[in-house]
Write a protein that holds these residues in place. Structure first.
Motif, PDB file in Angstrom:
ATOM      1  N   SER A 181      44.841 -58.345  58.631  1.00  0.00           N
ATOM      2  CA  SER A 181      43.668 -58.931  57.998  1.00  0.00           C
ATOM      3  C   SER A 181      42.614 -57.876  57.729  1.00  0.00           C
ATOM      4  O   SER A 181      41.923 -57.916  56.716  1.00  0.00           O
ATOM      5  CB  SER A 181      43.073 -60.020  58.884  1.00  0.00           C
ATOM      6  OG  SER A 181      43.999 -61.061  59.063  1.00  0.00           O
ATOM      7  N   LEU A 182      42.474 -56.939  58.642  1.00  0.00           N
ATOM      8  CA  LEU A 182      41.521 -55.849  58.466  1.00  0.00           C
ATOM      9  C   LEU A 182      41.893 -54.993  57.269  1.00  0.00           C
ATOM     10  O   LEU A 182      41.030 -54.629  56.462  1.00  0.00           O
ATOM     11  CB  LEU A 182      41.464 -55.008  59.738  1.00  0.00           C
ATOM     12  CG  LEU A 182      40.387 -53.953  59.803  1.00  0.00           C
ATOM     13  CD1 LEU A 182      39.016 -54.597  59.775  1.00  0.00           C
ATOM     14  CD2 LEU A 182      40.551 -53.123  61.059  1.00  0.00           C
ATOM     15  N   LEU A 183      43.171 -54.686  57.124  1.00  0.00           N
ATOM     16  CA  LEU A 183      43.636 -53.901  55.985  1.00  0.00           C
ATOM     17  C   LEU A 183      43.426 -54.668  54.684  1.00  0.00           C
ATOM     18  O   LEU A 183      42.979 -54.103  53.683  1.00  0.00           O
ATOM     19  CB  LEU A 183      45.112 -53.532  56.156  1.00  0.00           C
ATOM     20  CG  LEU A 183      45.701 -52.658  55.051  1.00  0.00           C
ATOM     21  CD1 LEU A 183      44.960 -51.338  54.974  1.00  0.00           C
ATOM     22  CD2 LEU A 183      47.177 -52.433  55.297  1.00  0.00           C
ATOM     23  N   ALA A 184      43.712 -55.963  54.681  1.00  0.00           N
ATOM     24  CA  ALA A 184      43.498 -56.783  53.482  1.00  0.00           C
ATOM     25  C   ALA A 184      42.023 -56.822  53.116  1.00  0.00           C
ATOM     26  O   ALA A 184      41.657 -56.719  51.931  1.00  0.00           O
ATOM     27  CB  ALA A 184      44.021 -58.205  53.720  1.00  0.00           C
ATOM     28  N   ALA A 185      41.152 -56.952  54.111  1.00  0.00           N
ATOM     29  CA  ALA A 185      39.717 -56.970  53.856  1.00  0.00           C
ATOM     30  C   ALA A 185      39.246 -55.628  53.309  1.00  0.00           C
ATOM     31  O   ALA A 185      38.454 -55.577  52.360  1.00  0.00           O
ATOM     32  CB  ALA A 185      38.969 -57.316  55.133  1.00  0.00           C
ATOM     33  N   LEU A 186      39.726 -54.539  53.881  1.00  0.00           N
ATOM     34  CA  LEU A 186      39.339 -53.206  53.425  1.00  0.00           C
ATOM     35  C   LEU A 186      39.774 -52.966  51.981  1.00  0.00           C
ATOM     36  O   LEU A 186      38.976 -52.528  51.145  1.00  0.00           O
ATOM     37  CB  LEU A 186      39.931 -52.138  54.348  1.00  0.00           C
ATOM     38  CG  LEU A 186      39.604 -50.697  54.002  1.00  0.00           C
ATOM     39  CD1 LEU A 186      38.122 -50.432  54.178  1.00  0.00           C
ATOM     40  CD2 LEU A 186      40.418 -49.746  54.856  1.00  0.00           C
ATOM     41  N   VAL A 187      41.019 -53.273  51.683  1.00  0.00           N
ATOM     42  CA  VAL A 187      41.530 -53.081  50.318  1.00  0.00           C
ATOM     43  C   VAL A 187      40.789 -53.982  49.333  1.00  0.00           C
ATOM     44  O   VAL A 187      40.401 -53.543  48.248  1.00  0.00           O
ATOM     45  CB  VAL A 187      43.056 -53.333  50.264  1.00  0.00           C
ATOM     46  CG1 VAL A 187      43.556 -53.395  48.837  1.00  0.00           C
ATOM     47  CG2 VAL A 187      43.793 -52.260  51.043  1.00  0.00           C
ATOM     48  N   THR A 188      40.564 -55.224  49.698  1.00  0.00           N
ATOM     49  CA  THR A 188      39.858 -56.157  48.814  1.00  0.00           C
ATOM     50  C   THR A 188      38.454 -55.670  48.510  1.00  0.00           C
ATOM     51  O   THR A 188      38.047 -55.607  47.346  1.00  0.00           O
ATOM     52  CB  THR A 188      39.797 -57.558  49.440  1.00  0.00           C
ATOM     53  OG1 THR A 188      41.128 -58.016  49.671  1.00  0.00           O
ATOM     54  CG2 THR A 188      39.069 -58.535  48.554  1.00  0.00           C
ATOM     55  N   GLU A 189      37.700 -55.324  49.528  1.00  0.00           N
ATOM     56  CA  GLU A 189      36.325 -54.857  49.328  1.00  0.00           C
ATOM     57  C   GLU A 189      36.292 -53.571  48.513  1.00  0.00           C
ATOM     58  O   GLU A 189      35.444 -53.406  47.637  1.00  0.00           O
ATOM     59  CB  GLU A 189      35.629 -54.647  50.671  1.00  0.00           C
ATOM     60  CG  GLU A 189      35.301 -55.920  51.394  1.00  0.00           C
ATOM     61  CD  GLU A 189      34.220 -56.737  50.705  1.00  0.00           C
ATOM     62  OE1 GLU A 189      33.254 -56.161  50.187  1.00  0.00           O
ATOM     63  OE2 GLU A 189      34.355 -57.969  50.688  1.00  0.00           O
ATOM     64  N   LEU A 190      37.218 -52.669  48.780  1.00  0.00           N
ATOM     65  CA  LEU A 190      37.265 -51.409  48.054  1.00  0.00           C
ATOM     66  C   LEU A 190      37.582 -51.633  46.580  1.00  0.00           C
ATOM     67  O   LEU A 190      36.860 -51.141  45.696  1.00  0.00           O
ATOM     68  CB  LEU A 190      38.319 -50.499  48.692  1.00  0.00           C
ATOM     69  CG  LEU A 190      38.054 -49.023  48.603  1.00  0.00           C
ATOM     70  CD1 LEU A 190      38.636 -48.334  49.812  1.00  0.00           C
ATOM     71  CD2 LEU A 190      38.639 -48.439  47.361  1.00  0.00           C
ATOM     72  N   VAL A 191      38.634 -52.372  46.290  1.00  0.00           N
ATOM     73  CA  VAL A 191      39.045 -52.601  44.896  1.00  0.00           C
ATOM     74  C   VAL A 191      37.994 -53.400  44.131  1.00  0.00           C
ATOM     75  O   VAL A 191      37.675 -53.079  42.977  1.00  0.00           O
ATOM     76  CB  VAL A 191      40.426 -53.309  44.853  1.00  0.00           C
ATOM     77  CG1 VAL A 191      40.766 -53.771  43.452  1.00  0.00           C
ATOM     78  CG2 VAL A 191      41.509 -52.386  45.379  1.00  0.00           C
ATOM     79  N   MET A 192      37.424 -54.407  44.753  1.00  0.00           N
ATOM     80  CA  MET A 192      36.409 -55.210  44.065  1.00  0.00           C
ATOM     81  C   MET A 192      35.152 -54.385  43.763  1.00  0.00           C
ATOM     82  O   MET A 192      34.552 -54.521  42.697  1.00  0.00           O
ATOM     83  CB  MET A 192      36.034 -56.442  44.895  1.00  0.00           C
ATOM     84  CG  MET A 192      37.150 -57.446  45.057  1.00  0.00           C
ATOM     85  SD  MET A 192      37.710 -58.126  43.489  1.00  0.00           S
ATOM     86  CE  MET A 192      39.439 -57.765  43.590  1.00  0.00           C
ATOM     87  N   THR A 193      34.781 -53.507  44.683  1.00  0.00           N
ATOM     88  CA  THR A 193      33.627 -52.641  44.433  1.00  0.00           C
ATOM     89  C   THR A 193      33.909 -51.669  43.302  1.00  0.00           C
ATOM     90  O   THR A 193      33.052 -51.456  42.433  1.00  0.00           O
ATOM     91  CB  THR A 193      33.241 -51.872  45.716  1.00  0.00           C
ATOM     92  OG1 THR A 193      32.956 -52.806  46.752  1.00  0.00           O
ATOM     93  CG2 THR A 193      32.035 -50.998  45.487  1.00  0.00           C
ATOM     94  N   VAL A 194      35.096 -51.088  43.285  1.00  0.00           N
ATOM     95  CA  VAL A 194      35.463 -50.166  42.200  1.00  0.00           C
ATOM     96  C   VAL A 194      35.385 -50.882  40.855  1.00  0.00           C
ATOM     97  O   VAL A 194      34.769 -50.384  39.900  1.00  0.00           O
ATOM     98  CB  VAL A 194      36.872 -49.572  42.418  1.00  0.00           C
ATOM     99  CG1 VAL A 194      37.370 -48.868  41.176  1.00  0.00           C
ATOM    100  CG2 VAL A 194      36.872 -48.613  43.589  1.00  0.00           C
ATOM    101  N   MET A 195      35.981 -52.042  40.763  1.00  0.00           N
ATOM    102  CA  MET A 195      35.990 -52.758  39.492  1.00  0.00           C
ATOM    103  C   MET A 195      34.579 -53.176  39.073  1.00  0.00           C
ATOM    104  O   MET A 195      34.222 -53.083  37.895  1.00  0.00           O
ATOM    105  CB  MET A 195      36.908 -53.989  39.576  1.00  0.00           C
ATOM    106  CG  MET A 195      38.354 -53.656  39.852  1.00  0.00           C
ATOM    107  SD  MET A 195      39.037 -52.299  38.856  1.00  0.00           S
ATOM    108  CE  MET A 195      38.952 -52.971  37.238  1.00  0.00           C
TER     109      MET A 195
END
Length: 117
Positions: free
Chosen positions: A6-20
């Motif tokens: 869940s931590l990895l999913a949260a990290l990837v989600t926040e990172l990708v959404m911020t980039v976009m």
């Protein structure tokens, strides 16, 4: 406390959404973008980000938005707060570098052809 997956999913989600989100903002506010439409593009992008990531992290994409509730909740929320500061900082840096390297091209004035009067 979030599990490792869940931590990895949260990290990837926040990172990708911020980039976009930052790429949309940089593109919409560029000097060659149509004037007056930056708010529409930014608002629609933020809406889409919320629709995608609300089920994963309750949609932060903003460290200040994460800090306020974490301070009031305390405990486990404070322990996870680092994620909601680090991911947007890394994502914003990646978006800026990506935009500059790949999407922002120098403006070249096209040559004027035709007759001179």
């Amino acid at each position: 406390m979030l599990r490792r997956s869940s931590l990895l999913a949260a990290l990837v989600t926040e990172l990708v959404m911020t980039v976009m989100f930052l790429i949309v903002i940089l593109g919409a506010t560029h000097s060659r973008a149509p004037v007056g439409f930056a708010g529409i593009a930014t608002g629609l992008a933020l809406t889409l980000i919320h629709l995608i990531s609300i089920s994963v992290t309750n949609t932060s994409v903003n460290p200040a938005r994460s800090t306020g509730p974490a301070v009031f909740v305390g405990g486990w929320a404070i322990e996870q707060l680092w994620l909601f500061w680090i991911a947007p900082i890394i994502g914003a840096s990646a978006a800026g570098l990506t935009y500059r390297a790949m999407l922002e091209s120098p403006f070249v004035e096209p040559p004027i052809t035709g007759r001179r009067d």
